[in-house]
Design a protein around this motif. Structure first.
Motif, PDB file in Angstrom:
ATOM      1  N   PRO A  66      37.077  27.589 -40.911  1.00  0.00           N
ATOM      2  CA  PRO A  66      38.181  26.767 -40.394  1.00  0.00           C
ATOM      3  C   PRO A  66      38.275  25.402 -41.067  1.00  0.00           C
ATOM      4  O   PRO A  66      39.369  24.874 -41.259  1.00  0.00           O
ATOM      5  CB  PRO A  66      37.845  26.627 -38.903  1.00  0.00           C
ATOM      6  CG  PRO A  66      36.372  26.807 -38.828  1.00  0.00           C
ATOM      7  CD  PRO A  66      36.030  27.789 -39.900  1.00  0.00           C
ATOM      8  N   ALA A  67      37.118  24.828 -41.433  1.00  0.00           N
ATOM      9  CA  ALA A  67      37.153  23.517 -42.091  1.00  0.00           C
ATOM     10  C   ALA A  67      37.824  23.611 -43.452  1.00  0.00           C
ATOM     11  O   ALA A  67      38.618  22.736 -43.830  1.00  0.00           O
ATOM     12  CB  ALA A  67      35.728  22.978 -42.231  1.00  0.00           C
ATOM     13  N   SER A  76      38.973  14.050 -43.878  1.00  0.00           N
ATOM     14  CA  SER A  76      40.150  13.970 -43.019  1.00  0.00           C
ATOM     15  C   SER A  76      39.770  14.381 -41.609  1.00  0.00           C
ATOM     16  O   SER A  76      38.815  15.143 -41.405  1.00  0.00           O
ATOM     17  CB  SER A  76      41.276  14.876 -43.545  1.00  0.00           C
ATOM     18  OG  SER A  76      40.881  16.244 -43.532  1.00  0.00           O
ATOM     19  N   LYS A  77      40.523  13.864 -40.629  1.00  0.00           N
ATOM     20  CA  LYS A  77      40.307  14.186 -39.216  1.00  0.00           C
ATOM     21  C   LYS A  77      41.656  14.374 -38.542  1.00  0.00           C
ATOM     22  O   LYS A  77      42.701  14.048 -39.105  1.00  0.00           O
ATOM     23  CB  LYS A  77      39.536  13.064 -38.503  1.00  0.00           C
ATOM     24  CG  LYS A  77      38.168  12.763 -39.067  1.00  0.00           C
ATOM     25  CD  LYS A  77      37.523  11.620 -38.302  1.00  0.00           C
ATOM     26  CE  LYS A  77      36.175  11.257 -38.881  1.00  0.00           C
ATOM     27  NZ  LYS A  77      35.535  10.133 -38.139  1.00  0.00           N
ATOM     28  N   HIS A  78      41.616  14.872 -37.317  1.00  0.00           N
ATOM     29  CA  HIS A  78      42.823  14.962 -36.491  1.00  0.00           C
ATOM     30  C   HIS A  78      42.804  13.760 -35.542  1.00  0.00           C
ATOM     31  O   HIS A  78      41.951  13.674 -34.657  1.00  0.00           O
ATOM     32  CB  HIS A  78      42.832  16.263 -35.685  1.00  0.00           C
ATOM     33  CG  HIS A  78      44.161  16.586 -35.085  1.00  0.00           C
ATOM     34  ND1 HIS A  78      44.773  15.790 -34.145  1.00  0.00           N
ATOM     35  CD2 HIS A  78      45.014  17.627 -35.304  1.00  0.00           C
ATOM     36  CE1 HIS A  78      45.919  16.319 -33.802  1.00  0.00           C
ATOM     37  NE2 HIS A  78      46.099  17.425 -34.480  1.00  0.00           N
ATOM     38  N   PRO A  79      43.732  12.810 -35.712  1.00  0.00           N
ATOM     39  CA  PRO A  79      43.640  11.543 -34.973  1.00  0.00           C
ATOM     40  C   PRO A  79      43.790  11.659 -33.463  1.00  0.00           C
ATOM     41  O   PRO A  79      43.320  10.793 -32.726  1.00  0.00           O
ATOM     42  CB  PRO A  79      44.770  10.700 -35.574  1.00  0.00           C
ATOM     43  CG  PRO A  79      45.747  11.711 -36.113  1.00  0.00           C
ATOM     44  CD  PRO A  79      44.905  12.869 -36.590  1.00  0.00           C
ATOM     45  N   GLY A 119      35.511  20.067 -36.661  1.00  0.00           N
ATOM     46  CA  GLY A 119      36.037  19.535 -37.911  1.00  0.00           C
ATOM     47  C   GLY A 119      37.157  18.536 -37.675  1.00  0.00           C
ATOM     48  O   GLY A 119      37.225  17.500 -38.350  1.00  0.00           O
ATOM     49  N   ASP A 120      38.032  18.825 -36.723  1.00  0.00           N
ATOM     50  CA  ASP A 120      39.111  17.883 -36.403  1.00  0.00           C
ATOM     51  C   ASP A 120      38.576  16.592 -35.819  1.00  0.00           C
ATOM     52  O   ASP A 120      39.154  15.524 -36.009  1.00  0.00           O
ATOM     53  CB  ASP A 120      40.088  18.528 -35.415  1.00  0.00           C
ATOM     54  CG  ASP A 120      40.926  19.617 -36.062  1.00  0.00           C
ATOM     55  OD1 ASP A 120      41.021  19.645 -37.292  1.00  0.00           O
ATOM     56  OD2 ASP A 120      41.486  20.452 -35.320  1.00  0.00           O
ATOM     57  N   LEU A 121      37.468  16.680 -35.082  1.00  0.00           N
ATOM     58  CA  LEU A 121      36.933  15.507 -34.385  1.00  0.00           C
ATOM     59  C   LEU A 121      36.081  14.618 -35.286  1.00  0.00           C
ATOM     60  O   LEU A 121      36.256  13.399 -35.304  1.00  0.00           O
ATOM     61  CB  LEU A 121      36.103  15.959 -33.180  1.00  0.00           C
ATOM     62  CG  LEU A 121      36.868  16.548 -31.996  1.00  0.00           C
ATOM     63  CD1 LEU A 121      35.901  17.131 -30.980  1.00  0.00           C
ATOM     64  CD2 LEU A 121      37.734  15.473 -31.345  1.00  0.00           C
TER      65      LEU A 121
END
Length: 259
Positions: free
Chosen positions: A104-105, A176-179, A56-58
């Protein structure tokens, strides 16, 4: 919308437990099969939840959340049409894949959407309350459905919630993402094996005995993968990146380290 997804993931747990007697009577399942009818979902969720959070972060939290809801709803439809214990267990395992993506998402979406600490705390509390609400409403909903239909109808709740969530999430939830997050393939694989082996030993050990040869073999897999996981993570690039600035700040402040 993310709260609907969370409720769906937890409704399945409690409603399935309520439907077990009807499932056993209809499918003539053995005791071992019945354990996995209720446990396959849990095993897959706890095994894949960390991996799903990383994905999800990626690639995007909303994308992973929606994919999880689609898989969950489709698997619930498969469970609705199941006519054997094996197919029902497989459907529950696939639902676990969806649940592992949803949980988690959805939490990351909530945390990212509220920047004020107080608002974020309140939002996370609502998220947690929805999980508890899902567990609470599962048994009464299952009881009503079982009174008027077969155990298959229990899974229609997931399908309905899934369809509503799929329809509304693209309009109401931003992506949204984790940059700065980077993939750690070795850590992901080893971490999954650690959690999966430990969970499997707990579930299956209750049926065959915790001293059985197959459970002891799983213990060995757990220990070996845990040691390998710790070694890999100790040398991971993120750990080094976090440690170096701390050393440089300390060096700058200590007179005996200046040059």
């Amino acid at each position: 919308m993310v709260c609907l997804g969370v409720m769906m993931a937890f409704v399945n747990v409690s409603s399935m437990i309520s439907a077990l007697p009807a499932i056993q009577s209809d499918l003539h399942t053995s005791s071992a099969q019945l354990v996995w009818v209720s446990s396959a979902y849990t095993l897959v969720v706890v095994s894949l939840v960390l991996t799903a959070g990383t994905l999800g972060d990626l690639i995007g939290r909303r994308a992973v959340f929606l994919a999880g809801v689609v898989v969950f709803a489709a698997s619930s439809a498969l469970a609705f049409f199941s006519d054997s214990a094996g197919l029902l267990i497989a459907a529950q395992a696939l639902m676990g894949v969806g649940g592992a993506a949803i949980l988690p998402a959805s939490l990351s979406i909530v945390s990212h959407s509220f920047t004020d600490p107080r608002e974020r705390t309140s939002a996370i509390s609502v998220w947690a309350s929805c999980s508890g609400l899902g567990l609470a409403i599962g048994p009464p909903v299952a009881g009503i459905l079982l009174d008027h239909s077969s155990w298959h109808a229990v899974f229609l709740t997931n399908v309905v919630l899934g369809i509503v969530t799929i329809a509304l999430t693209p309009m109401l939830v931003p992506e949204s993402k984790h940059p700065t997050r980077r993939l750690d393939p070795a850590g992901v694989v080893l971490g999954t094996i650690v959690v999966a082996s430990a969970t499997y030993a707990i579930i299956e050990g209750g049926s065959v005995g915790y001293a059985a040869a197959q459970i002891i073999a799983v213990y060995v897999v757990f220990l070996v993968s845990l040691v390998a996981f710790v070694r890999v993570e100790l040398h991971h690039h993120d750990r080094g990146a976090r440690a170096r600035p701390a050393r440089s700040r300390w060096r700058g402040r200590c007179p005996w380290t200046r040059r």
